[in-house]
Design a protein around this motif. Structure first.
Motif, PDB file in Angstrom:
ATOM      1  N   ASN A 159      27.228-107.290 -93.938  1.00 17.45           N
ATOM      2  CA  ASN A 159      27.804-106.398 -92.927  1.00 17.45           C
ATOM      3  C   ASN A 159      29.287-106.630 -92.667  1.00 17.45           C
ATOM      4  N   LYS A 182      31.035-116.365-101.913  1.00 16.15           N
ATOM      5  CA  LYS A 182      29.971-115.611-102.566  1.00 16.15           C
ATOM      6  C   LYS A 182      29.582-114.506-101.570  1.00 16.15           C
ATOM      7  N   PHE A 231      27.281-120.613 -94.131  1.00  9.38           N
ATOM      8  CA  PHE A 231      26.390-119.503 -94.472  1.00  9.38           C
ATOM      9  C   PHE A 231      26.257-118.524 -93.318  1.00  9.38           C
ATOM     10  N   THR A 232      26.277-117.247 -93.645  1.00  7.18           N
ATOM     11  CA  THR A 232      25.953-116.205 -92.672  1.00  7.18           C
ATOM     12  C   THR A 232      24.912-115.295 -93.305  1.00  7.18           C
ATOM     13  N   SER A 234      20.402-114.127 -93.106  1.00  6.17           N
ATOM     14  CA  SER A 234      19.096-114.130 -92.442  1.00  6.17           C
ATOM     15  C   SER A 234      18.565-115.553 -92.248  1.00  6.17           C
ATOM     16  N   THR A 237      16.928-117.030 -95.540  1.00  3.22           N
ATOM     17  CA  THR A 237      17.840-117.626 -96.522  1.00  3.22           C
ATOM     18  C   THR A 237      18.425-118.921 -95.966  1.00  3.22           C
ATOM     19  N   GLU A 257      25.046-119.339 -89.555  1.00  2.00           N
ATOM     20  CA  GLU A 257      25.122-118.228 -88.598  1.00  2.00           C
ATOM     21  C   GLU A 257      24.005-117.277 -88.976  1.00  2.00           C
ATOM     22  N   ALA A 258      22.967-117.215 -88.164  1.00  5.68           N
ATOM     23  CA  ALA A 258      21.803-116.396 -88.530  1.00  5.68           C
ATOM     24  C   ALA A 258      21.616-115.254 -87.536  1.00  5.68           C
ATOM     25  N   CYS A 296      25.781-108.846 -86.096  1.00  2.00           N
ATOM     26  CA  CYS A 296      24.950-109.965 -85.648  1.00  2.00           C
ATOM     27  C   CYS A 296      25.053-110.150 -84.145  1.00  2.00           C
ATOM     28  N   GLU A 400      14.874-108.994 -84.318  1.00  2.00           N
ATOM     29  CA  GLU A 400      16.174-108.355 -84.486  1.00  2.00           C
ATOM     30  C   GLU A 400      16.007-107.201 -85.465  1.00  2.00           C
ATOM     31  N   LEU A 428      23.776-115.536 -80.061  1.00  2.00           N
ATOM     32  CA  LEU A 428      25.225-115.614 -80.259  1.00  2.00           C
ATOM     33  C   LEU A 428      25.956-115.288 -78.967  1.00  2.00           C
ATOM     34  N   HIS A 477      32.274-118.723 -82.005  1.00  2.00           N
ATOM     35  CA  HIS A 477      31.273-117.804 -82.552  1.00  2.00           C
ATOM     36  C   HIS A 477      30.164-118.650 -83.161  1.00  2.00           C
TER      37      HIS A 477
HETATM   38  P1  NAP Z   1      20.636-112.532 -96.477  1.00  2.00           P
HETATM   39  O1  NAP Z   1      19.736-111.667 -97.243  1.00  2.00           O
HETATM   40  O2  NAP Z   1      20.129-113.810 -95.961  1.00  2.00           O
HETATM   41  O3  NAP Z   1      21.896-112.771 -97.417  1.00  2.00           O
HETATM   42  C1  NAP Z   1      23.013-113.512 -96.981  1.00  2.00           C
HETATM   43  C2  NAP Z   1      23.715-114.103 -98.183  1.00  2.00           C
HETATM   44  O4  NAP Z   1      22.895-115.113 -98.789  1.00  2.00           O
HETATM   45  C3  NAP Z   1      24.027-113.107 -99.284  1.00  2.00           C
HETATM   46  O5  NAP Z   1      25.292-113.400 -99.813  1.00  2.00           O
HETATM   47  C4  NAP Z   1      22.931-113.366-100.277  1.00  2.00           C
HETATM   48  O6  NAP Z   1      23.254-112.960-101.588  1.00  2.00           O
HETATM   49  C5  NAP Z   1      22.828-114.868-100.189  1.00  2.00           C
HETATM   50  N1  NAP Z   1      21.577-115.427-100.699  1.00  2.00           N
HETATM   51  C6  NAP Z   1      20.396-114.801-100.909  1.00  2.00           C
HETATM   52  N2  NAP Z   1      19.488-115.680-101.390  1.00  2.00           N
HETATM   53  C7  NAP Z   1      20.110-116.873-101.472  1.00  2.00           C
HETATM   54  C8  NAP Z   1      19.697-118.171-101.896  1.00  2.00           C
HETATM   55  N3  NAP Z   1      18.460-118.413-102.319  1.00  2.00           N
HETATM   56  N4  NAP Z   1      20.598-119.157-101.872  1.00  2.00           N
HETATM   57  C9  NAP Z   1      21.849-118.936-101.447  1.00  2.00           C
HETATM   58  N5  NAP Z   1      22.291-117.737-101.033  1.00  2.00           N
HETATM   59  C10 NAP Z   1      21.433-116.718-101.040  1.00  2.00           C
HETATM   60  O7  NAP Z   1      21.246-111.772 -95.209  1.00  2.00           O
HETATM   61  P2  NAP Z   1      21.852-110.290 -95.155  1.00  2.00           P
HETATM   62  O8  NAP Z   1      20.716-109.353 -95.243  1.00  2.00           O
HETATM   63  O9  NAP Z   1      23.007-110.138 -96.082  1.00  2.00           O
HETATM   64  O10 NAP Z   1      22.496-110.274 -93.696  1.00  2.00           O
HETATM   65  C11 NAP Z   1      21.845-109.761 -92.579  1.00  2.00           C
HETATM   66  C12 NAP Z   1      21.523-110.867 -91.598  1.00  2.00           C
HETATM   67  O11 NAP Z   1      22.666-111.668 -91.358  1.00  2.00           O
HETATM   68  C13 NAP Z   1      21.112-110.340 -90.243  1.00  2.00           C
HETATM   69  O12 NAP Z   1      19.942-110.976 -89.841  1.00  2.00           O
HETATM   70  C14 NAP Z   1      22.265-110.721 -89.317  1.00  2.00           C
HETATM   71  O13 NAP Z   1      21.883-110.986 -88.000  1.00  2.00           O
HETATM   72  C15 NAP Z   1      22.808-111.931 -89.965  1.00  2.00           C
HETATM   73  N6  NAP Z   1      24.220-112.053 -89.635  1.00  2.00           N
HETATM   74  C16 NAP Z   1      24.611-113.096 -88.832  1.00  2.00           C
HETATM   75  C17 NAP Z   1      25.957-113.240 -88.502  1.00  2.00           C
HETATM   76  C18 NAP Z   1      26.409-114.369 -87.642  1.00  2.00           C
HETATM   77  O14 NAP Z   1      27.613-114.620 -87.598  1.00  2.00           O
HETATM   78  N7  NAP Z   1      25.554-115.081 -86.962  1.00  2.00           N
HETATM   79  C19 NAP Z   1      26.899-112.332 -88.989  1.00  2.00           C
HETATM   80  C20 NAP Z   1      26.461-111.295 -89.794  1.00  2.00           C
HETATM   81  C21 NAP Z   1      25.115-111.180 -90.113  1.00  2.00           C
HETATM   82  P3  NAP Z   1      22.707-111.554-102.181  1.00  2.00           P
HETATM   83  O15 NAP Z   1      23.295-110.494-101.333  1.00  2.00           O
HETATM   84  O16 NAP Z   1      23.235-111.552-103.559  1.00  2.00           O
HETATM   85  O17 NAP Z   1      21.217-111.616-102.087  1.00  2.00           O
END
Ligand code: NAP
Length: 514
Positions: A159, A182, A231-232, A234, A237, A257-258, A296, A400, A428, A477
């Motif tokens: 995002n 990445k 890391f930011t 889910s 992950t 950051e999840a 997030c 969420e 957050l 943050h």
């Molecule tokens: P995600 O599916 O967990 O992916 C996040 C990152 O991790 C991507 O770059 C992804 O790569 C990578 N990844 C996937 N599998 C991995 C593994 N086994 N090892 C290492 N890295 C891996 O999350 P998303 O769907 O992109 O993001 C949405 C979530 O992020 C929401 O829940 C939101 O609340 C949260 N978020 C939190 C914040 C915060 O600051 N707290 C900010 C923004 C978003 P690929 O894309 O190549 O799979």
């Protein structure tokens, strides 16, 4: 065949050797570019960053590194138009929503350039005062903070392809630590393009900034004891990263950051139609729709006194009804798309899950899409749900839905409101609305233990406040518990993560040389 974006690793551009993943336009459905990291020599790339990039950055002073950040700001500003085009095409965002990501990232870099300049011509930091270790004051202990001798691996969510990069890279580079980013595959294009522009401009030493687009496979295996991973994404992950041997066996420092079920709370004693009430309604509707709720920090739960449940539903619903949804290229459109069909499916599924315990107060399905084909476009109207039985609706406090969805929740009294907010198990941000300064301050301190940030809106700051969901580099943050337990930004506090603290015990004449 669409263009295959290159990775920048080991000081050179390298294409992956696989077919790659295709990035697409979430509104028109067109294929845009491909990313692939198959076959890269990750070990050599990480070693290059660690050795060449790290040594060059550590040789610079904070002021020199700050000047480097300022130079990046200029390059990004020069290429801003191209970034907006990529955001429209790949993220499906309207101009204002692209700005949150693009200009938010540039602003954050600029802030760290200023903060870093004030640190002056030093290469490490002094932490606190020296302390006597015995009766004789000659032998003392002085803590120092030195840049960690490793790489910072940044793994980002889809995002914020721009802000997510720079809010982490700015403090890392300022601290003297090379960065390997990445980006999430779905929106990797903007990150890759920004890195390309900065690399091409030659303002960073070789190895200081690298980008790997495509699968994360093998990246964590490269991490060594002095590396850090930020890391930011889910919670799922995040759990994989936390359990990786790099973290469990090699003590690689990790920041997570999840996801987070953030709250907005109208304090007791405010009437319907009061200034505080209106500020809550306005902010709730704004937060639900900015970036189509893919933030997030977005408000997911809106707490109001029981007696105001109906009035709040009407006030927020009326604002949502005015939101035009569809193709971000159309001038009448205020809210664009979700990032992918997968996210659209996930939001619809999440809505269904919440609806088992909540009623629909404003239905997103009533928004006809403007200039977009519902069979192709990942667009969805904003939906306000309501959970009359706040305590029984456990899904509302636990789930969420990463889209334009929030739930209105009535509470009985102040203690009930605070207890319900805490059912988010660490968020957050929480925002408070009211006009009684004393009550607002008390509630803010009450919620500080479970929130990285408490955003307090009283009528006197109606025109001044920075927004519930806007992450300002001056403020912390991150959040405890389910929010991941991480800490980012917060001005110079962000540098701690990229430094190692050590106590130097020595004669005061030695310590004077530090
Ligand atoms: P995600 O599916 O967990 O992916 C996040 C990152 O991790 C991507 O770059 C992804 O790569 C990578 N990844 C996937 N599998 C991995 C593994 N086994 N090892 C290492 N890295 C891996 O999350 P998303 O769907 O992109 O993001 C949405 C979530 O992020 C929401 O829940 C939101 O609340 C949260 N978020 C939190 C914040 C915060 O600051 N707290 C900010 C923004 C978003 P690929 O894309 O190549 O799979």
């Amino acid at each position: 065949m669409t263009e295959l974006l290159s990775n920048y690793l080991g000081g050179r551009w390298q294409a992956g050797s696989g077919a790659g993943a295709t990035l697409s336009d979430p509104v028109l459905g067109d294929a845009l570019v491909r990313v692939d990291a198959t076959g890269l020599d990750l070990a050599a790339g990480f070693a290059f960053a660690r050795e060449q990039g790290g040594a060059a950055l550590r040789a610079m002073t904070y002021r020199e590194r700050a000047a480097m950040l300022a130079a990046i700001v200029k390059i990004l500003q020069t290429n801003r138009d191209a970034y907006y085009e990529i955001a429209t095409a790949n993220s499906g965002t309207v101009h204002n929503d692209s700005a949150v990501d693009i200009d938010g990232g540039i602003f954050t870099l600029g802030t760290y350039a200023k903060l870093g300049d004030a640190l002056g011509e030093r290469r490490y930091l002094i932490d606190g005062d020296a302390a006597r270790l015995g009766k004789d004051p000659l032998f003392q202990s002085q803590h120092v903070l030195v840049p960690t001798r490793g790489v910072a691996l940044l793994i980002n969510a889809f995002n914020f392809p721009s802000w997510g990069l720079w809010e982490k890279a700015a403090p890392a580079l300022l601290a003297g630590v090379p960065v390997i980013v990445k980006p999430a595959t779905a929106t990797a294009w903007l990150t890759q393009r920004m890195v390309r522009d900065v690399v091409d401009a030659g303002v960073l030493p070789p190895g200081a900034l690298s980008v790997v687009c495509g699968s994360a496979a093998g990246l964590l295996d490269q991490l060594q004891p002095f590396d850090v991973v930020s890391f930011t994404g889910s919670a799922q992950t995040a759990a994989l990263i936390r359990s990786h041997a790099a973290v469990t066996q090699r003590s690689v420092r990790v920041n997570i950051e999840a996801d987070s079920v953030n709250s907005a709370l109208l304090l007791p004693g405010e009437a319907a139609g009061s200034e505080a009430f209106d500020l809550l309604a306005k902010e709730a509707a704004r937060e639900m729709t900015v970036k189509s709720g893919q933030k997030c920090t977005a408000i997911r739960r809106i707490f109001v006194p029981e007696a105001l449940y109906g009035a709040a539903a009407d006030a927020i619903g009326a604002r949502l009804a005015r939101v035009t949804v569809g193709n971000p290229r159309h001038e009448a459109v205020r809210m664009g798309a979700l990032v992918s069909r997968a996210q659209l499916a996930s939001v619809r599924e999440g809505l269904g899950y919440l609806q088992a315990q909540a009623e629909v107060l404003h239905d997103g399905a009533t928004h006809a899409l403007v200039d977009a084909d519902p069979a192709v476009a990942c667009c969805v109207g904003p939906t306000l749900l309501g959970a009359r039985d706040a305590h029984a609706a456990d899904r509302v406090h636990d789930t969420e839905v990463f889209g334009p969805v929030a739930t209105l929740v009535p509470y009985r009294d102040n203690a009930d409101a605070l207890a319900l907010v805490r059912r988010g198990q660490g968020s957050l941000v929480a925002s408070l609305y009211g006009s009684d300064a004393d009550a607002l301050a008390k509630a803010a301190v009450e919620l500080a233990d479970s929130h990285g940030r408490v955003h307090v809106i009283s009528p006197d700051v109606a025109q001044l406040h920075t927004g519930h969901g806007n992450v300002m580099p001056q403020s912390l943050h991150g959040g405890p518990g389910r929010a991941g337990g991480g800490e980012e930004l917060g001005g110079l506090r962000a540098l701690n993560f990229y430094h190692r603290r050590s106590a130097v015990q020595a004669s005061t004449s030695v310590l004077a040389q530090l």
